[in-house]
Design a protein around this motif. Sequence first.
Motif, PDB file in Angstrom:
ATOM      1  N   SER A   1       0.876  -1.288  -0.474  1.00 37.15           N
ATOM      2  CA  SER A   1       0.369   0.296   0.190  1.00 37.15           C
ATOM      3  C   SER A   1       0.580   1.169   0.303  1.00 37.15           C
ATOM      4  CB  SER A   1      -1.133  -0.142   1.117  1.00 37.15           C
ATOM      5  OG  SER A   1       0.080   0.092   2.334  1.00 37.15           O
ATOM      6  N   ARG A   2       0.687   2.307  -0.870  1.00 37.76           N
ATOM      7  CA  ARG A   2       1.427   3.655  -0.499  1.00 37.76           C
ATOM      8  C   ARG A   2       1.355   4.190   0.846  1.00 37.76           C
ATOM      9  NH1 ARG A   2       0.166   8.365  -4.635  1.00 37.76           N
ATOM     10  NH2 ARG A   2       2.269   9.085  -4.976  1.00 37.76           N
ATOM     11  N   PRO A   3       2.552   4.565   0.976  1.00 39.93           N
ATOM     12  CA  PRO A   3       2.589   5.234   2.343  1.00 39.93           C
ATOM     13  C   PRO A   3       1.544   6.601   2.058  1.00 39.93           C
ATOM     14  CG  PRO A   3       4.519   5.701   1.482  1.00 39.93           C
ATOM     15  CD  PRO A   3       3.831   5.055   0.632  1.00 39.93           C
ATOM     16  N   PRO A   4       1.916   7.172   3.977  1.00 39.81           N
ATOM     17  CA  PRO A   4       0.756   8.594   3.920  1.00 39.81           C
ATOM     18  C   PRO A   4       1.676  10.054   3.441  1.00 39.81           C
ATOM     19  CG  PRO A   4       0.469   7.746   6.074  1.00 39.81           C
ATOM     20  CD  PRO A   4       1.369   6.237   5.040  1.00 39.81           C
ATOM     21  N   LEU A   5       1.282  10.562   2.569  1.00 39.79           N
ATOM     22  CA  LEU A   5       1.833  12.333   1.984  1.00 39.79           C
ATOM     23  C   LEU A   5       3.132  12.234   3.409  1.00 39.79           C
ATOM     24  CD1 LEU A   5       2.539  14.328  -0.150  1.00 39.79           C
ATOM     25  CD2 LEU A   5       0.550  15.443   1.133  1.00 39.79           C
ATOM     26  N   TYR A   6       3.082  12.286   4.535  1.00 42.57           N
ATOM     27  CA  TYR A   6       3.594  13.412   4.973  1.00 42.57           C
ATOM     28  C   TYR A   6       4.884  12.570   5.850  1.00 42.57           C
ATOM     29  CZ  TYR A   6       2.645   9.726   9.121  1.00 42.57           C
ATOM     30  OH  TYR A   6       2.008   8.827   9.541  1.00 42.57           O
ATOM     31  N   VAL A   7       4.526  11.110   5.236  1.00 36.77           N
ATOM     32  CA  VAL A   7       5.722  10.010   4.888  1.00 36.77           C
ATOM     33  C   VAL A   7       6.708   9.909   3.833  1.00 36.77           C
ATOM     34  CG1 VAL A   7       6.032   6.796   5.063  1.00 36.77           C
ATOM     35  CG2 VAL A   7       5.009   8.513   6.817  1.00 36.77           C
ATOM     36  N   ARG A   8       6.287  10.773   2.540  1.00 34.72           N
ATOM     37  CA  ARG A   8       6.826  10.256   1.969  1.00 34.72           C
ATOM     38  C   ARG A   8       7.937  11.720   1.116  1.00 34.72           C
ATOM     39  NH1 ARG A   8       1.393   8.752  -0.496  1.00 34.72           N
ATOM     40  NH2 ARG A   8       1.754  11.021  -1.770  1.00 34.72           N
ATOM     41  N   ILE A   9       6.645  12.805   1.541  1.00 36.05           N
ATOM     42  CA  ILE A   9       8.300  13.874   1.620  1.00 36.05           C
ATOM     43  C   ILE A   9       8.728  13.982   2.683  1.00 36.05           C
ATOM     44  CG2 ILE A   9       7.438  16.439   2.686  1.00 36.05           C
ATOM     45  CD1 ILE A   9       4.800  15.432   2.427  1.00 36.05           C
TER      46      ILE A   9
ATOM     47  N   ARG B   1      10.781  10.788   3.690  1.00 37.51           N
ATOM     48  CA  ARG B   1      11.547  10.701   2.623  1.00 37.51           C
ATOM     49  C   ARG B   1      12.511  11.140   2.255  1.00 37.51           C
ATOM     50  NH1 ARG B   1       8.092   4.411   2.179  1.00 37.51           N
ATOM     51  NH2 ARG B   1       8.323   3.953   3.623  1.00 37.51           N
ATOM     52  N   ARG B   2      11.684  11.901   1.122  1.00 38.49           N
ATOM     53  CA  ARG B   2      12.297  12.330  -0.410  1.00 38.49           C
ATOM     54  C   ARG B   2      12.820  13.537   0.154  1.00 38.49           C
ATOM     55  NH1 ARG B   2       7.578  13.848  -4.563  1.00 38.49           N
ATOM     56  NH2 ARG B   2       7.096  12.147  -4.992  1.00 38.49           N
ATOM     57  N   LEU B   3      12.353  14.799   1.436  1.00 45.39           N
ATOM     58  CA  LEU B   3      13.669  15.053   2.423  1.00 45.39           C
ATOM     59  C   LEU B   3      14.843  14.411   3.341  1.00 45.39           C
ATOM     60  CD1 LEU B   3      11.019  17.756   4.290  1.00 45.39           C
ATOM     61  CD2 LEU B   3      12.781  18.753   2.340  1.00 45.39           C
ATOM     62  N   ARG B   4      14.911  13.589   3.768  1.00 46.81           N
ATOM     63  CA  ARG B   4      16.205  12.724   3.974  1.00 46.81           C
ATOM     64  C   ARG B   4      17.011  12.360   2.930  1.00 46.81           C
ATOM     65  NH1 ARG B   4      15.145   7.514   7.489  1.00 46.81           N
ATOM     66  NH2 ARG B   4      14.577   7.062   5.211  1.00 46.81           N
ATOM     67  N   LEU B   5      16.356  11.631   1.635  1.00 44.75           N
ATOM     68  CA  LEU B   5      17.413  11.361   0.793  1.00 44.75           C
ATOM     69  C   LEU B   5      18.168  12.464   0.115  1.00 44.75           C
ATOM     70  CD1 LEU B   5      18.190   8.957  -1.243  1.00 44.75           C
ATOM     71  CD2 LEU B   5      16.127   9.529  -2.198  1.00 44.75           C
ATOM     72  N   TYR B   6      17.381  14.302   0.157  1.00 45.02           N
ATOM     73  CA  TYR B   6      18.071  15.399  -0.538  1.00 45.02           C
ATOM     74  C   TYR B   6      19.260  15.267  -0.153  1.00 45.02           C
ATOM     75  CZ  TYR B   6      18.549  19.527  -2.385  1.00 45.02           C
ATOM     76  OH  TYR B   6      18.908  20.896  -2.836  1.00 45.02           O
TER      77      TYR B   6
END
Length: 346
Positions: A196-204, A206-211
């Motif tokens: 299942s697709r994770p919630p929006l705040y989780v996706r944000i 993850r992207r910030l941490r990766l950046y």
Amino acid sequence: KAGNLFEKNAAPILHLSGLDVTVVKTDYEGQAKKLLELMENTDLIIIAGGDGTVQEVITGLLRRADEAVFSKTPIGFIPLGKTCTLSHTLYPESTNQVQLITNATLAILKGETVQLDVLQIKGEKEQPVFAVTGLRWGSYRDAGVKVSKYWYLGPLKTKAAHFFSTFKEWPQKRQGALMYLGPTERPPEEPEEKSSRPPLYVRIYRRLRLYWSSPPKEIPQEVAPEDWEELKLSTIELTIATRNRQLDLTRTEDFMDICIEADAVSKGQFVNRGSQKMRDPHTCPEGSQCIQASRCILQLPEGTEGSFGIDNEEHEAMPVEVKLLPRKLRFFCDPSMRGPMLRAAV
């Protein structure tokens, strides 16, 4: 004739099932290959034809840029051509063509599938060709394609084709060199899981941490050298085949069968074996050298003439690399066929 058989026996079943079916009729050789290269996403593909149509479809499919995803599309096969080798693996034997077509169509609707191996066959300059049965190169194949020329001899046409082919230079040898790698261990089949697709705040997050994180250091991995075996060829026929015709879902290794037949064959033996080869082209006679391999390179002397038979379709003979793609495509099959596959001997 094939079109009429499909319209009368398969199409009504497919339409009554509620499937939204788009039928595309091919008009020339190679068209199915091009259609599959351009096809948009679909829930399933149904091939109504023979060995040549199957080869065109899987070659077009596996040449796509997105083949890793598109190759997961299940494939149905309705046998309509002169040679339908795959039907022996997927459906119970039947001498009634209408019954075989009906059984194949119903098997698609039942939804039972089995994964089949594929051979990737690539020349030095050509795009790869893909096969689900195998490659043949030799005198039996050459004589077999001429059998129809002797139609007027009725039941003797097969023996006649092989007998007259012995009037050429004898013995008929195919020479070259073969390099090969042994079988590979079969990894366990992993069930497909739809996460299942994770919630929006989780996706944000993850992207910030990766950046903001520093790129990981790449640790060079040692690659084990490949253990190639090499041998000289002198054979009346070479066959490289998948295990699809004797499918064993319990085996622990992935490999293709290479059969190198002895070149010392009398003319009488050649005529008799030719009849056997027409019934089972990939039979490996006594006295042949049998090899199990996951990959091989066939080298031919310069100026070699003749043709390969790849899934019963003619291709120019040339140096090629043949690579096994284990469990690459998923085909619909009759549920009754899975029992023997699970009980097959290794």
